[in-house]
Design a protein around this motif. Structure first.
Motif, PDB file in Angstrom:
ATOM      1  N   TRP A   1       1.034  -1.244   0.125  1.00 18.71           N
ATOM      2  CA  TRP A   1       0.090   0.063  -0.145  1.00 18.71           C
ATOM      3  C   TRP A   1       0.996   1.163   0.127  1.00 18.71           C
ATOM      4  O   TRP A   1       1.856   1.258   0.522  1.00 18.71           O
ATOM      5  CB  TRP A   1      -0.674   0.146   1.209  1.00 18.71           C
ATOM      6  CG  TRP A   1      -2.152  -0.891   1.246  1.00 18.71           C
ATOM      7  CD1 TRP A   1      -1.951  -2.260   1.578  1.00 18.71           C
ATOM      8  CD2 TRP A   1      -3.322  -0.604   0.705  1.00 18.71           C
ATOM      9  NE1 TRP A   1      -3.106  -2.881   1.336  1.00 18.71           N
ATOM     10  CE2 TRP A   1      -4.092  -1.903   1.084  1.00 18.71           C
ATOM     11  CE3 TRP A   1      -4.125   0.593   0.455  1.00 18.71           C
ATOM     12  CZ2 TRP A   1      -5.464  -1.832   0.436  1.00 18.71           C
ATOM     13  CZ3 TRP A   1      -5.253   0.448   0.165  1.00 18.71           C
ATOM     14  CH2 TRP A   1      -6.087  -0.539   0.260  1.00 18.71           C
ATOM     15  N   PRO A   2       0.468   2.118  -0.647  1.00 19.66           N
ATOM     16  CA  PRO A   2       1.070   3.887  -0.458  1.00 19.66           C
ATOM     17  C   PRO A   2       0.743   4.028   0.895  1.00 19.66           C
ATOM     18  O   PRO A   2      -0.110   3.585   1.417  1.00 19.66           O
ATOM     19  CB  PRO A   2       0.423   4.397  -1.551  1.00 19.66           C
ATOM     20  CG  PRO A   2      -0.549   3.712  -2.568  1.00 19.66           C
ATOM     21  CD  PRO A   2      -0.833   2.403  -1.695  1.00 19.66           C
ATOM     22  N   ARG A   3       1.836   4.821   1.576  1.00 21.68           N
ATOM     23  CA  ARG A   3       1.832   5.185   2.913  1.00 21.68           C
ATOM     24  C   ARG A   3       1.499   6.682   2.954  1.00 21.68           C
ATOM     25  O   ARG A   3       1.363   7.045   4.160  1.00 21.68           O
ATOM     26  CB  ARG A   3       2.924   4.780   3.490  1.00 21.68           C
ATOM     27  CG  ARG A   3       3.350   3.215   3.439  1.00 21.68           C
ATOM     28  CD  ARG A   3       4.537   2.616   4.171  1.00 21.68           C
ATOM     29  NE  ARG A   3       4.443   2.949   5.624  1.00 21.68           N
ATOM     30  CZ  ARG A   3       3.978   2.209   6.571  1.00 21.68           C
ATOM     31  NH1 ARG A   3       3.823   0.857   6.014  1.00 21.68           N
ATOM     32  NH2 ARG A   3       4.130   2.531   7.700  1.00 21.68           N
ATOM     33  N   ASP A   4       1.294   7.408   2.028  1.00 24.92           N
ATOM     34  CA  ASP A   4       1.236   8.631   2.559  1.00 24.92           C
ATOM     35  C   ASP A   4      -0.181   9.334   1.457  1.00 24.92           C
ATOM     36  O   ASP A   4      -0.565   8.538   0.438  1.00 24.92           O
ATOM     37  CB  ASP A   4       2.303   9.532   2.174  1.00 24.92           C
ATOM     38  CG  ASP A   4       3.075   9.501   0.456  1.00 24.92           C
ATOM     39  OD1 ASP A   4       2.146   9.508  -0.381  1.00 24.92           O
ATOM     40  OD2 ASP A   4       4.290   9.324   0.329  1.00 24.92           O
ATOM     41  N   PRO A   5      -0.443  10.518   1.716  1.00 25.61           N
ATOM     42  CA  PRO A   5      -1.589  10.831   1.096  1.00 25.61           C
ATOM     43  C   PRO A   5      -1.407  11.216  -0.536  1.00 25.61           C
ATOM     44  O   PRO A   5      -2.432  10.697  -1.326  1.00 25.61           O
ATOM     45  CB  PRO A   5      -2.003  12.208   1.625  1.00 25.61           C
ATOM     46  CG  PRO A   5      -1.521  12.279   2.924  1.00 25.61           C
ATOM     47  CD  PRO A   5      -0.255  11.326   2.766  1.00 25.61           C
ATOM     48  N   ASP A   6      -0.349  11.405  -0.779  1.00 23.96           N
ATOM     49  CA  ASP A   6      -0.100  11.483  -2.494  1.00 23.96           C
ATOM     50  C   ASP A   6      -0.201  10.120  -3.148  1.00 23.96           C
ATOM     51  O   ASP A   6      -0.825   9.909  -4.249  1.00 23.96           O
ATOM     52  CB  ASP A   6       1.263  12.218  -2.716  1.00 23.96           C
ATOM     53  CG  ASP A   6       1.283  13.674  -2.459  1.00 23.96           C
ATOM     54  OD1 ASP A   6       0.377  14.226  -2.203  1.00 23.96           O
ATOM     55  OD2 ASP A   6       2.203  14.538  -2.250  1.00 23.96           O
ATOM     56  N   GLY A   7       0.679   9.173  -2.511  1.00 25.54           N
ATOM     57  CA  GLY A   7       0.549   7.937  -3.237  1.00 25.54           C
ATOM     58  C   GLY A   7      -0.665   7.176  -3.222  1.00 25.54           C
ATOM     59  O   GLY A   7      -1.240   6.556  -4.110  1.00 25.54           O
ATOM     60  N   LEU A   8      -1.441   7.486  -1.957  1.00 21.34           N
ATOM     61  CA  LEU A   8      -2.858   6.952  -1.889  1.00 21.34           C
ATOM     62  C   LEU A   8      -4.079   7.583  -2.886  1.00 21.34           C
ATOM     63  O   LEU A   8      -4.771   7.082  -3.196  1.00 21.34           O
ATOM     64  CB  LEU A   8      -3.736   7.005  -0.429  1.00 21.34           C
ATOM     65  CG  LEU A   8      -2.693   6.113   0.575  1.00 21.34           C
ATOM     66  CD1 LEU A   8      -2.767   6.820   1.695  1.00 21.34           C
ATOM     67  CD2 LEU A   8      -3.407   4.684   0.372  1.00 21.34           C
ATOM     68  N   SER A   9      -3.646   8.691  -3.176  1.00 19.30           N
ATOM     69  CA  SER A   9      -4.354   9.376  -4.335  1.00 19.30           C
ATOM     70  C   SER A   9      -4.304   8.943  -5.588  1.00 19.30           C
ATOM     71  O   SER A   9      -5.405   9.096  -6.423  1.00 19.30           O
ATOM     72  CB  SER A   9      -4.175  11.068  -4.378  1.00 19.30           C
ATOM     73  OG  SER A   9      -4.407  11.558  -2.933  1.00 19.30           O
TER      74      SER A   9
ATOM     75  N   ALA B   1      -7.567   9.692   0.853  1.00 21.40           N
ATOM     76  CA  ALA B   1      -6.382   9.428   0.890  1.00 21.40           C
ATOM     77  C   ALA B   1      -5.911   9.869   2.301  1.00 21.40           C
ATOM     78  O   ALA B   1      -4.958   9.158   2.823  1.00 21.40           O
ATOM     79  CB  ALA B   1      -5.481  10.304  -0.264  1.00 21.40           C
ATOM     80  N   ASN B   2      -5.875  11.016   2.681  1.00 20.42           N
ATOM     81  CA  ASN B   2      -5.290  11.777   3.943  1.00 20.42           C
ATOM     82  C   ASN B   2      -5.973  10.592   5.052  1.00 20.42           C
ATOM     83  O   ASN B   2      -5.209  10.535   5.853  1.00 20.42           O
ATOM     84  CB  ASN B   2      -5.929  13.144   3.870  1.00 20.42           C
ATOM     85  CG  ASN B   2      -5.120  13.542   5.228  1.00 20.42           C
ATOM     86  OD1 ASN B   2      -3.793  13.452   5.545  1.00 20.42           O
ATOM     87  ND2 ASN B   2      -5.779  14.755   6.056  1.00 20.42           N
TER      88      ASN B   2
ATOM     89  N   ASN C   1       0.387   8.761   9.046  1.00 20.62           N
ATOM     90  CA  ASN C   1       1.068   9.710   8.458  1.00 20.62           C
ATOM     91  C   ASN C   1       0.466  10.684   7.432  1.00 20.62           C
ATOM     92  O   ASN C   1       0.727  11.046   6.344  1.00 20.62           O
ATOM     93  CB  ASN C   1       1.801   8.455   7.385  1.00 20.62           C
ATOM     94  CG  ASN C   1       3.151   9.350   6.761  1.00 20.62           C
ATOM     95  OD1 ASN C   1       3.932  10.298   7.003  1.00 20.62           O
ATOM     96  ND2 ASN C   1       3.046   8.774   5.522  1.00 20.62           N
ATOM     97  N   GLY C   2      -0.687  11.195   8.139  1.00 17.60           N
ATOM     98  CA  GLY C   2      -1.388  12.056   7.201  1.00 17.60           C
ATOM     99  C   GLY C   2      -1.208  13.606   7.762  1.00 17.60           C
ATOM    100  O   GLY C   2      -0.651  13.840   8.548  1.00 17.60           O
ATOM    101  N   ASN C   3      -2.214  14.313   6.907  1.00 17.60           N
ATOM    102  CA  ASN C   3      -2.534  15.860   7.189  1.00 17.60           C
ATOM    103  C   ASN C   3      -3.547  16.005   7.978  1.00 17.60           C
ATOM    104  O   ASN C   3      -4.276  15.070   8.231  1.00 17.60           O
ATOM    105  CB  ASN C   3      -2.124  16.579   5.855  1.00 17.60           C
ATOM    106  CG  ASN C   3      -1.271  16.259   4.712  1.00 17.60           C
ATOM    107  OD1 ASN C   3      -0.001  16.360   5.518  1.00 17.60           O
ATOM    108  ND2 ASN C   3      -1.459  16.286   3.829  1.00 17.60           N
TER     109      ASN C   3
END
Length: 308
Positions: A117-125, A135-136, A145-147
């Motif tokens: 899995w992507p682990r940050d908002p950009d990757g999850l988006s 994503a966040n 690991n979010g905002n």
């Protein structure tokens, strides 16, 4: 004025005390939803997608049933899409294309990322159907690991508590300034819980023992106005309802013509009437655009089938 300075002007001088009070309040007692007891990104993504159009208390049973049927992301990726969409319809979870996107996101994780899995908002988006908010949320609750999450509840809290103006940039800046570094999981859960329990449209400040009462502008003034909140269009009689019925009916049959399908989704279907063939063609066209239904012409008849 910098964005940070603009955010700070709305906050009390002792931001650490504000943060500590909210986290302590949340950790002492909060609603015990099952997805709050896991850090599995798959389970959290399912809960977030389901929650987009459904009240949380109703999501619990659907979430548990979904994970019983498809326990892992690999199970969902291997599933028949028609079965996933049918589940969504049967549980009244809103727009069916969310089920299609969730299925496709699972396939991306399994087939394109080898299950990682992507682990940050950009990757999850980058996953199908996963917007910035979702994503966040997954980055926060699965990976810490979010905002700062900024949803309707959070805006209401910031507007009332700290006189943040009704402006998206101002809400974002203030939410970021409040977020304790490296604690997005507990913080985002806590601030959304505050908006959902203590600071609803009709607040329950004392009953819910709101931890921000000593700093809250609305509590001091008694003025609990808040930004307007868009209302969800009525489901009964809506196109969403009949789109769902189309999917449910087609899930039972290999194929149906317009005049076979129509009476099965509404009792007042009349081929040449207001809710007749042209109306039904419009529904099927929307579902075809979402790649949920295939519509073909054969021997002068329009035939609908569920894509699988």
């Amino acid at each position: 004025m910098s964005e940070q300075a603009g955010a700070d002007e709305h906050l009390p001088s002792d931001v650490h005390a504000v943060r500590d009070a909210l986290v302590e309040w949340y950790e002492a007692d909060h609603r015990d939803y099952p997805w709050r007891r896991t850090d599995d990104p798959y389970e959290i993504l399912v809960s977030e997608v389901m929650s987009q159009q459904t009240q949380l208390d109703r999501v619990v049973a659907a979430w548990e049933d979904f994970l019983e049927r498809w326990p892992t992301v690999a199970d969902l990726a291997a599933a028949d899409r028609g079965d996933v969409v049918g589940f969504w319809t049967d549980h009244s979870l809103g727009y069916n294309n969310r089920a299609k996107y969730l299925h496709e996101a699972a396939r991306q994780v399994v087939h394109e990322r080898d299950g990682e899995w992507p682990r940050d908002p950009d990757g999850l988006s980058e996953l199908m159907g996963v917007g910035p908010y979702t994503a966040n949320a997954v980055a926060s609750f699965a990976f810490d690991n979010g905002n700062a999450v900024v949803d309707t509840n959070v805006k209401r809290v910031l507007y009332r508590a700290f006189d943040v103006p009704d402006d998206d940039d101002a809400f974002e800046a203030t939410a970021r300034a409040l977020l304790p570094e490296g604690r997005s999981r507990v913080w985002n859960n806590a601030v959304m819980e505050l908006g959902g329990v203590a600071c609803e449209k009709t607040p329950d400040c004392d009953g819910a023992q709101c931890p921000w009462r000593e700093w809250c502008s609305a509590y001091q003034s008694g003025d609990f106005t808040a930004p307007d909140v868009p209302t969800q269009p009525a489901f009964e009689g809506s196109r969403r309802q009949f789109r769902g019925r189309v999917i449910s009916v087609l899930n039972e049959y290999d194929e149906l013509t317009l005049d076979e399908l129509g009476p099965r989704i509404r009792v007042d279907y009349a081929p040449e009437g207001e809710h007749g063939r042209e109306w039904l063609r419009g529904l099927l066209s929307d579902l075809a655009d979402d790649e949920l239904v295939a519509v073909t012409e054969a021997d002068g008849r329009t035939v609908a089938t569920l894509r699988r």
